[in-house]
Design an enzyme around this catalytic site. Sequence first.
Site, PDB file in Angstrom:
ATOM      1  N   HIS A 126     -69.048  45.826  79.638  1.00 42.94           N
ATOM      2  CA  HIS A 126     -67.870  45.255  80.284  1.00 42.94           C
ATOM      3  C   HIS A 126     -68.320  44.766  81.665  1.00 42.94           C
ATOM      4  CE1 HIS A 126     -63.956  45.474  82.409  1.00 42.94           C
ATOM      5  NE2 HIS A 126     -63.360  45.544  81.235  1.00 42.94           N
ATOM      6  N   ASP A 203     -70.555  54.446  80.756  1.00 42.98           N
ATOM      7  CA  ASP A 203     -69.190  53.939  80.848  1.00 42.98           C
ATOM      8  C   ASP A 203     -68.425  54.545  79.660  1.00 42.98           C
ATOM      9  OD1 ASP A 203     -66.842  52.538  80.488  1.00 42.98           O
ATOM     10  OD2 ASP A 203     -67.728  50.549  80.652  1.00 42.98           O
ATOM     11  N   GLN A 206     -64.022  53.695  76.879  1.00 47.99           N
ATOM     12  CA  GLN A 206     -63.541  53.622  75.494  1.00 47.99           C
ATOM     13  C   GLN A 206     -63.856  54.879  74.690  1.00 47.99           C
ATOM     14  OE1 GLN A 206     -61.475  51.454  74.798  1.00 47.99           O
ATOM     15  NE2 GLN A 206     -61.881  49.986  76.422  1.00 47.99           N
ATOM     16  N   LYS A 229     -56.264  54.502  79.639  1.00 47.58           N
ATOM     17  CA  LYS A 229     -56.671  54.211  78.261  1.00 47.58           C
ATOM     18  C   LYS A 229     -56.559  55.452  77.378  1.00 47.58           C
ATOM     19  CE  LYS A 229     -59.999  50.624  79.658  1.00 47.58           C
ATOM     20  NZ  LYS A 229     -59.278  49.383  79.406  1.00 47.58           N
ATOM     21  N   CYS A 368     -63.345  40.722  79.125  1.00 50.40           N
ATOM     22  CA  CYS A 368     -64.216  41.137  80.236  1.00 50.40           C
ATOM     23  C   CYS A 368     -65.640  41.397  79.769  1.00 50.40           C
ATOM     24  CB  CYS A 368     -63.670  42.352  80.972  1.00 50.40           C
ATOM     25  SG  CYS A 368     -62.179  41.990  81.888  1.00 50.40           S
TER      26      CYS A 368
END
Lengths: 410, 140
Positions: A126, A203, A206, A229, A368
């Site tokens: 991203h 990261d 997700q 999220k 993104c």
Amino acid sequence: MTDSLDLSNLRADFPVLAREIKPGVPLVYLDSTATSQKPAAVIEAMNNYYRLSNANIHRGVHTLAEEATALYEGARERIAKFINAKSAQEIVYTRNTTESINLVAYSWGRANIKAGDVIVITEMEHHSNIVPWQMLAAEKNARLVVIPVTDDGELNLSRFESILEMGPKIVCLTHMSNVLGTINPVAQIAEKAHAVRALVLVDGAQSVPHLPVDTQSLGADFLAFSAHKMCGPTGIGVLWGRKELLEAMPPFLGGGDMIRRVTLTEFRVNDLPHKFEAGTPAIAEAVGFGAAIDYLVSAGMGAVSGHEREIIAYALDRLEEVPGVKVYGPRAERKGGVAAFTLDGVHPHDIAQILDTRGIAVRAGHHCAMPLHERFGLPATARASFYLYNTQAEVDRLVDGLYEVKKLFA
Amino acid sequence: MPTRQEAIDLILDHFDHPRNFGAMPNPDSVASGRNPVCGDVVTVCLRITGGRIETASFEGRGCTISQSAASITVEQIIGKSLADLMRMDGDSLAAEMGADVMGSRHRCATLALNALKFAATQYRNGTAIRSQADAPVMDF
């Protein structure tokens, strides 16, 4: 059956899912990768905080200040437990994943990266895990090296092996791609990175919402994720880092709460995690984050990921039935609940707009991840993404909608 | 305002049968615009006589809104003055395409208009580019 979630009851926990987009057209929300919906328990926890306990945290002696502090710090304890951190001191509140990554790039990066050093990212990141490192590399005259993505949408690990020979200082990668859904083998990558003394930043925007994530077996040195999220509010995220790394890092933002003592000429920094939390933080959001964690714990992260595995497998089968549809990324068993796709002859924005008239919320664009779209030669994709509250019937509505799109453009 | 169905019919008609589509020999000004968010691209050509747009054409690829809006806009500006073109905005397009259909797609819909205004401004400033091959792609 891995699916032990009681969907009918669970859907009722999310007020917005009862919404009709227009009379007789119920919402089909397939955009949880962008942000998830919020259960009533989260909304009520924030509401109650403002109604009953609102005060600024720390240093207050009065009852409300103590209650607010206990709620704020209590949420931190639950987040720590949720990702099996060794201590709540390793949980730094930020605004979101982006800020968490920037914190590392500014604080650790500016103290540790020198001219000629190698910083590794991947082609499936991203923008939030690309741009902070581009900025750092430009400032320090360091080298940014990219692990490429294969045609199947996975990291090219043999290229990673040769990149390791360059002696990188840090490897920054996503745990789960927000476009391809690819779940990267973080533990395997981290073991190799650590063998050349590189740190690993993951990261988790997700992965933490969708998979059981255990920081003690993940292999990462830093993990960034966002509340919004994972059933929580916007405006709050977390940087988890190994304590000894966070302790050695210089502070990020200066101000109140991050200091122990200030004179007009100098300051002494506070202990972790407050050292990185300057200024009045997002207190109500932390309370909401804590409620979101409670909600996910009671649903069970194993059940959540099991449900998503089933729904993505079903979605991929059904989407591939539609002539002209191409889904990007690995097969269902190697990915999370994300399906980025194109439909021959129809621009993704047109797909999204026509689906919207049928109450179906999907995202269209580059999500993104412009470099990843360039890699596959695509200006944009449409993306359906799934969470614990989505059903197979909603997948059917998506597929019916795509047939409608085809009819309109036939 | 057109009804929603009228607007959709108009948009699909222009998308399937774009008017004034293609390169133009000896244009007086060329501009190429891109919407980086969705990758839509529109290149416009103008021939200008005495401050008036004698003829205009476009080429491009992208979503229905960006391409049909290009066809509609180019059709609208032929015969108009450069001043008329500079006065146009998204509202004049919404009148044709329906505000509802344009919705969040404002940037797609105004891509051609922005490229046309850029081409007109370059022409007025004496810095016009006169071939498609030389026109840099501007992000709008």
